[in-house]
Design a protein around this motif. Structure first.
Motif, short mmCIF file in Angstrom:
data_model
loop_
_atom_site.label_atom_id
_atom_site.label_comp_id
_atom_site.label_asym_id
_atom_site.label_seq_id
_atom_site.Cartn_x
_atom_site.Cartn_y
_atom_site.Cartn_z
N MET A 1 0.84 -1.15 0.00
CA MET A 1 0.00 0.00 0.00
C MET A 1 0.89 1.23 0.00
N ARG A 13 2.12 0.94 5.82
CA ARG A 13 1.35 -0.18 6.35
C ARG A 13 0.09 0.40 6.99
N THR A 55 -7.29 1.39 -8.19
CA THR A 55 -6.59 0.92 -6.99
C THR A 55 -6.52 1.99 -5.92
N LEU A 69 -4.94 6.82 -0.63
CA LEU A 69 -4.20 5.57 -0.51
C LEU A 69 -4.30 4.80 -1.82
N SER A 70 -3.22 4.13 -2.20
CA SER A 70 -3.20 3.31 -3.40
C SER A 70 -2.77 1.91 -3.01
N PHE A 71 -3.56 0.93 -3.43
CA PHE A 71 -3.30 -0.47 -3.10
C PHE A 71 -2.74 -1.19 -4.32
N LYS A 72 -2.08 -2.31 -4.10
CA LYS A 72 -1.47 -3.05 -5.20
C LYS A 72 -2.47 -3.89 -5.96
N THR A 73 -3.54 -4.32 -5.33
CA THR A 73 -4.52 -5.18 -5.99
C THR A 73 -5.58 -4.36 -6.69
#
Length: 78
Positions: A1, A13, A55, A69-73
């Protein structure tokens, strides 16, 4: 993240509880080792695009602050 701010993408995290969102940057640049955001200050939460993929998550708060926030999935838009 990643926590996204203008011109900076900070790996971090995230931990969610029933009262707060905790954000711990994984570098030593930020002055606070853990940032705390209370849920009662959240006004709205939006799904956003980041790097042309769905994302991102933008959280708007009562004090006119926002958190992106940017997530990998990948999360498909419905």
């Amino acid at each position: 993240m990643h926590k996204i701010t203008p011109l900076v993408s900070t790996p971090a995290r995230v931990m969610l509880t029933d009262v707060r969102l905790y954000l711990q940057p994984l570098n030593n640049i930020d002055p606070e080792p853990v940032q705390k955001y209370a849920f009662h200050t959240f006004v709205s939460i939006y799904k956003r695009r980041h790097t042309l993929r769905h994302t991102g998550l933008e959280i708007l708060m009562q004090n006119d602050a926002s958190l992106f926030l940017s997530f990998k999935t990948y999360a498909p838009c419905a």
